[in-house]
Design an enzyme around this catalytic site. Structure first.
Site, PDB file in Angstrom:
ATOM      1  N   GLU A  95     -46.078   0.759   2.449  1.00 35.86           N
ATOM      2  CA  GLU A  95     -45.942   1.235   1.058  1.00 35.86           C
ATOM      3  C   GLU A  95     -45.359   0.165   0.141  1.00 35.86           C
ATOM      4  O   GLU A  95     -45.366   0.306  -1.075  1.00 35.86           O
ATOM      5  CB  GLU A  95     -45.098   2.528   1.020  1.00 35.86           C
ATOM      6  CG  GLU A  95     -43.599   2.358   1.154  1.00 35.86           C
ATOM      7  CD  GLU A  95     -43.105   2.085   2.569  1.00 35.86           C
ATOM      8  OE1 GLU A  95     -43.939   1.887   3.477  1.00 35.86           O
ATOM      9  OE2 GLU A  95     -41.878   2.025   2.762  1.00 35.86           O
ATOM     10  N   CYS A 112     -40.959   2.728  10.004  1.00 41.83           N
ATOM     11  CA  CYS A 112     -39.639   2.139  10.223  1.00 41.83           C
ATOM     12  C   CYS A 112     -38.600   3.176  10.686  1.00 41.83           C
ATOM     13  O   CYS A 112     -38.665   3.622  11.823  1.00 41.83           O
ATOM     14  CB  CYS A 112     -39.233   1.403   8.952  1.00 41.83           C
ATOM     15  SG  CYS A 112     -38.180   0.013   9.312  1.00 41.83           S
ATOM     16  N   GLY A 149     -35.811   3.763   5.840  1.00 46.93           N
ATOM     17  CA  GLY A 149     -34.476   3.990   5.305  1.00 46.93           C
ATOM     18  C   GLY A 149     -33.484   3.787   6.420  1.00 46.93           C
ATOM     19  O   GLY A 149     -33.578   2.804   7.158  1.00 46.93           O
ATOM     20  N   HIS A 205     -43.432  -1.575   6.611  1.00 47.49           N
ATOM     21  CA  HIS A 205     -43.488  -0.751   5.402  1.00 47.49           C
ATOM     22  C   HIS A 205     -44.794  -0.989   4.634  1.00 47.49           C
ATOM     23  O   HIS A 205     -44.794  -1.798   3.690  1.00 47.49           O
ATOM     24  CB  HIS A 205     -42.333  -1.127   4.473  1.00 47.49           C
ATOM     25  CG  HIS A 205     -41.004  -0.634   4.921  1.00 47.49           C
ATOM     26  ND1 HIS A 205     -40.469   0.553   4.500  1.00 47.49           N
ATOM     27  CD2 HIS A 205     -40.095  -1.171   5.763  1.00 47.49           C
ATOM     28  CE1 HIS A 205     -39.280   0.738   5.051  1.00 47.49           C
ATOM     29  NE2 HIS A 205     -39.030  -0.302   5.824  1.00 47.49           N
TER      30      HIS A 205
HETATM   31  N1  GLN Z   1     -32.590  -0.295  10.424  1.00 49.00           N
HETATM   32  C1  GLN Z   1     -33.013   1.026  10.053  1.00 49.00           C
HETATM   33  C2  GLN Z   1     -32.637   2.047  11.126  1.00 49.00           C
HETATM   34  O1  GLN Z   1     -32.225   1.682  12.172  1.00 49.00           O
HETATM   35  C3  GLN Z   1     -34.501   1.082   9.791  1.00 49.00           C
HETATM   36  C4  GLN Z   1     -34.833   0.152   8.649  1.00 49.00           C
HETATM   37  C5  GLN Z   1     -35.965   0.614   7.772  1.00 49.00           C
HETATM   38  O2  GLN Z   1     -36.364   1.785   7.763  1.00 49.00           O
HETATM   39  N2  GLN Z   1     -36.433  -0.306   6.966  1.00 49.00           N
HETATM   40  O3  GLN Z   1     -32.761   3.199  10.909  1.00 49.00           O
END
Ligand code: GLN
Length: 187
Positions: A171, A79, A47, A169
């Protein structure tokens, strides 16, 4: 066995779908009181790490969760979740749990056109599909961090004691081996 999924922002629903498919019991963490219910593992979804981190602080969940992770609670972070765990970010002054001795680089593949898919080995597992979305990579790790996967020359998967952290990811793909691996070190 019950897995808590941090459900403040981001791709938590997709994580829950995988847990459901694997027959694992789960609950959502949305507020501090949810932390009083017992759980055996934690998933930190992808996220936006800045949004998740801000909410964790505002809801006073950062400190109690950090304690649990330090005490050995198994964690799977993807992520943005990896960014939350990292001790440092190479291109951001913000830090959150700081329980994982690595330096991450946020949005490391560029800000806009930076999503890609690849297939790579992950530890002992062959040909794991990896979907990257505005992903960070791990720029450096302390000696005692196990590197499990690399893509495009960068570290994208590590394990450190109870913490398993990924740039991608799992998932969002149908291959559930990484989640199975995570669940295997809980039970
Ligand atoms: N770009 C997001 C961040 O810096 C991470 C992206 C992701 O979770 N898909 O938090």
């Amino acid at each position: 066995m019950k897995i808590a999924v941090l459900a403040l922002q981001g791709a938590f629903y997709e994580q829950e779908q995988i847990l459901q498919k694997l027959g694992a019991d789960y609950m959502e963490l949305r507020k501090k009181e949810d932390l009083t219910e017992p759980f055996d593992g934690l998933i930190l979804p992808g996220g936006e790490s800045t949004a998740q981190g801000k909410l964790l602080r505002e809801l006073d969940m950062l400190r109690p969760l950090r304690e649990k992770i330090r005490d050995g609670l198994p964690v799977l972070a993807t992520c943005a979740g990896l960014i939350l765990l990292a001790e440092k970010s190479a291109n951001d002054t913000r830090s959150y749990f700081q329980t994982l001795p690595v330096t991450v680089r946020r949005n490391a593949y560029g800000r806009q056109l930076c999503s890609f898919h690849t297939v790579r080995d992950f530890g002992g597992m062959k040909d794991i599909p990896m979907t990257f979305i505005r992903a960070p990579y791990i720029e450096s790790v302390r000696d005692d961090v196990e590197i499990l996967a690399k893509a495009r020359g960068n570290i994208v998967g590590v394990r450190y004691q109870n913490q398993l952290a990924l740039s991608f990811h799992p998932e969002l793909d149908t291959d559930m081996r990484i989640h199975q691996y995570f669940l295997s070190f809980i039970s």
